[in-house]
Design an enzyme around this catalytic site. Structure first.
Site, PDB file in Angstrom:
ATOM      1  N   SER A  56      39.287  41.850  35.706  1.00  0.00           N
ATOM      2  CA  SER A  56      38.750  40.770  36.176  1.00  0.00           C
ATOM      3  C   SER A  56      38.792  40.728  37.836  1.00  0.00           C
ATOM      4  O   SER A  56      39.482  41.549  38.282  1.00  0.00           O
ATOM      5  CB  SER A  56      39.359  39.471  35.794  1.00  0.00           C
ATOM      6  OG  SER A  56      40.694  39.356  36.415  1.00  0.00           O
ATOM      7  N   ASP A  93      35.605  42.726  34.297  1.00  0.00           N
ATOM      8  CA  ASP A  93      35.292  41.427  33.492  1.00  0.00           C
ATOM      9  C   ASP A  93      34.789  40.258  34.296  1.00  0.00           C
ATOM     10  O   ASP A  93      35.168  40.026  35.142  1.00  0.00           O
ATOM     11  CB  ASP A  93      36.584  41.264  32.810  1.00  0.00           C
ATOM     12  CG  ASP A  93      36.568  40.073  31.551  1.00  0.00           C
ATOM     13  OD1 ASP A  93      35.667  39.885  31.235  1.00  0.00           O
ATOM     14  OD2 ASP A  93      37.460  39.280  31.598  1.00  0.00           O
ATOM     15  N   GLY A 226      36.975  35.102  24.723  1.00  0.00           N
ATOM     16  CA  GLY A 226      37.796  33.791  24.422  1.00  0.00           C
ATOM     17  C   GLY A 226      38.454  34.266  23.131  1.00  0.00           C
ATOM     18  O   GLY A 226      38.258  33.129  22.218  1.00  0.00           O
ATOM     19  N   ALA A 227      38.650  35.450  22.788  1.00  0.00           N
ATOM     20  CA  ALA A 227      39.155  35.673  21.379  1.00  0.00           C
ATOM     21  C   ALA A 227      40.604  35.936  21.305  1.00  0.00           C
ATOM     22  O   ALA A 227      40.919  36.480  20.211  1.00  0.00           O
ATOM     23  CB  ALA A 227      38.285  36.976  20.818  1.00  0.00           C
ATOM     24  N   ILE A 269      40.228  40.047  24.491  1.00  0.00           N
ATOM     25  CA  ILE A 269      41.520  39.349  24.386  1.00  0.00           C
ATOM     26  C   ILE A 269      42.633  39.591  25.656  1.00  0.00           C
ATOM     27  O   ILE A 269      42.695  40.846  25.948  1.00  0.00           O
ATOM     28  CB  ILE A 269      42.330  40.072  23.246  1.00  0.00           C
ATOM     29  CG1 ILE A 269      41.586  39.719  21.804  1.00  0.00           C
ATOM     30  CG2 ILE A 269      43.766  39.585  22.977  1.00  0.00           C
ATOM     31  CD1 ILE A 269      42.069  40.745  20.695  1.00  0.00           C
ATOM     32  N   ASP A 270      42.917  38.502  26.285  1.00  0.00           N
ATOM     33  CA  ASP A 270      43.584  38.642  27.451  1.00  0.00           C
ATOM     34  C   ASP A 270      44.781  37.862  27.188  1.00  0.00           C
ATOM     35  O   ASP A 270      46.079  38.126  27.481  1.00  0.00           O
ATOM     36  CB  ASP A 270      42.859  38.210  28.820  1.00  0.00           C
ATOM     37  CG  ASP A 270      43.686  38.206  29.832  1.00  0.00           C
ATOM     38  OD1 ASP A 270      44.927  38.767  29.927  1.00  0.00           O
ATOM     39  OD2 ASP A 270      43.236  37.895  31.035  1.00  0.00           O
ATOM     40  N   SER A 271      44.735  36.293  26.766  1.00  0.00           N
ATOM     41  CA  SER A 271      45.688  35.568  26.670  1.00  0.00           C
ATOM     42  C   SER A 271      46.933  35.889  25.809  1.00  0.00           C
ATOM     43  O   SER A 271      47.970  35.617  26.171  1.00  0.00           O
ATOM     44  CB  SER A 271      45.140  34.305  26.314  1.00  0.00           C
ATOM     45  OG  SER A 271      44.318  33.716  27.302  1.00  0.00           O
TER      46      SER A 271
END
Ligand code: G3H
Ligand code: 13P
Ligand code: ZN
Length: 323
Positions: A56, A93, A226-227, A269-271
């Protein structure tokens, strides 16, 4: 100008074509530091999965863009050294300006996202088309976005979701020339994706919108942001060892599996990576208070990340064995 081709990286074109045909999704995993990158590469080599390494603009500021390029170069050397030939893309991103996309392309990215979703439909088209024109001269692929996901995308916070309007997708794709399209079907960024009352289940994503988009753009690569599943075990460990993540909820794995079998060919997928790292670090800090060597808490965090990414490739995205 540093071309991604000199780094041994791939753009997303062939990766997506295979994923659409094979009915699986390629992981779009974000990284900001060495341990995350090592874990992603290790997991994808070990599961023989193609991978899109995502950066990002916040990550770029945090890690330094020159270092990032060398890190991606190093990751490719590790892939080759392991005798693996998994395709690896380096992807911007949520790029929000033309200039940022150009700068990433010039520094060796093989793919960029231009996220014009905060603009009007018309302005989004103008901006995206301009990025595509530059990127395609360098054989770099471009992801656009239609619809708005709630949550934080870098510095931009969106309070509410605006679902993608299927009736706009054909015009957007044909006028801009994008290679893939991120759509909004009910996911959001971060660890708080749904506000649930006690006993309430996570609502299904808007698969009706996805199906409508698929009908209008047959075989066209769709991206799901947001997956993260906001893995409950990690939230539990974080809260057990002093964290405060109340009511954190993500997208259940069965819904992601369903999406991965459709024309969704990249799942971001990041979180979940952030949660896995935080959980392990908190656990070590709390159970071994005498430790002060960063390797003693970053090492277990990295091991946990490898386990988590392998699980996703094998059991959720279906990308394992597809390199
Ligand atoms: O979609 C957003 C990604 O999770 C990147 O987050 O802007 O905090 O690096 P970041
Ligand atoms: P999560 O916050 O659900 O991991 O989403 C990440 C993402 O969409 C990166 O672009
Ligand atoms: Zn995103």
């Amino acid at each position: 100008m540093h071309s991604y081709k000199d780094l041994g990286l791939s753009n997303t074109k062939d990766m997506y074509a295979k994923a659409v045909d094979g009915k699986y999704a390629i992981p779009g995993y974000n990284f900001n530091n060495m341990e995350q990158l090592q874990a992603i590469i290790t997991a994808c080599i070990e599961t023989n999965s193609p991978v899109i390494l995502q950066v990002s603009s916040g990550a770029r500021k945090y890690a330094n863009q020159i270092l990032l390029r060398h890190m991606a170069n190093g990751a490719m050397d590790i892939v080759k050294d392991a005798g693996s030939n998994i395709p690896v893309a380096l992807h911007l991103d949520h790029g929000d300006t033309y200039e940022l996309c150009v700068s990433c392309i010039e520094s060796g990215f093989s793919s960029v996202m231009i996220d014009g979703s905060a603009h009007s439909f018309e302005d989004n088209i103008v901006l995206t088309k301009k990025v595509v024109a530059y990127a395609h001269q360098h054989d770099v692929t471009v992801e656009g976005e239609l619809g708005v996901l709630a949550g934080i995308e870098d510095d931009v916070q969106h309070e509410v979701t605006h679902y993608t309007k299927p009736e706009e997708v054909e015009e957007f794709v044909s006028k801009t020339g994008v290679d893939s399209l991120a759509i909004s079907i009910g996911t959001s960024h971060g660890a708080y994706k749904f506000k649930l009352k006690p006993g309430e289940e996570v609502p299904p994503l808007r698969f009706d919108i996805l199906e409508d988009v698929e009908k209008r753009l047959p075989g066209f690569p769709i991206v799901l942001h947001g997956a993260s599943s906001v893995v409950p075990e990690y939230v539990e460990i974080i809260n057990k060892y002093g964290g405060q993540l109340d009511n954190a909820v993500g997208v259940p794995e069965d819904q992601l599996l369903k999406a991965a079998r459709s024309s969704v060919c990249k799942i971001n997928i990041d979180s979940d990576g952030r949660l896995a790292m935080t959980a392990k670090i908190r656990e070590v800090m709390a159970t071994k208070p005498g430790e002060f060597d960063p390797r003693k808490y970053l090492g277990p965090a990295r091991d946990e990340l490898v386990k988590m990414y392998k699980h996703k490739n094998e059991n959720v995205l279906g990308s394992a064995g597809k390199s």
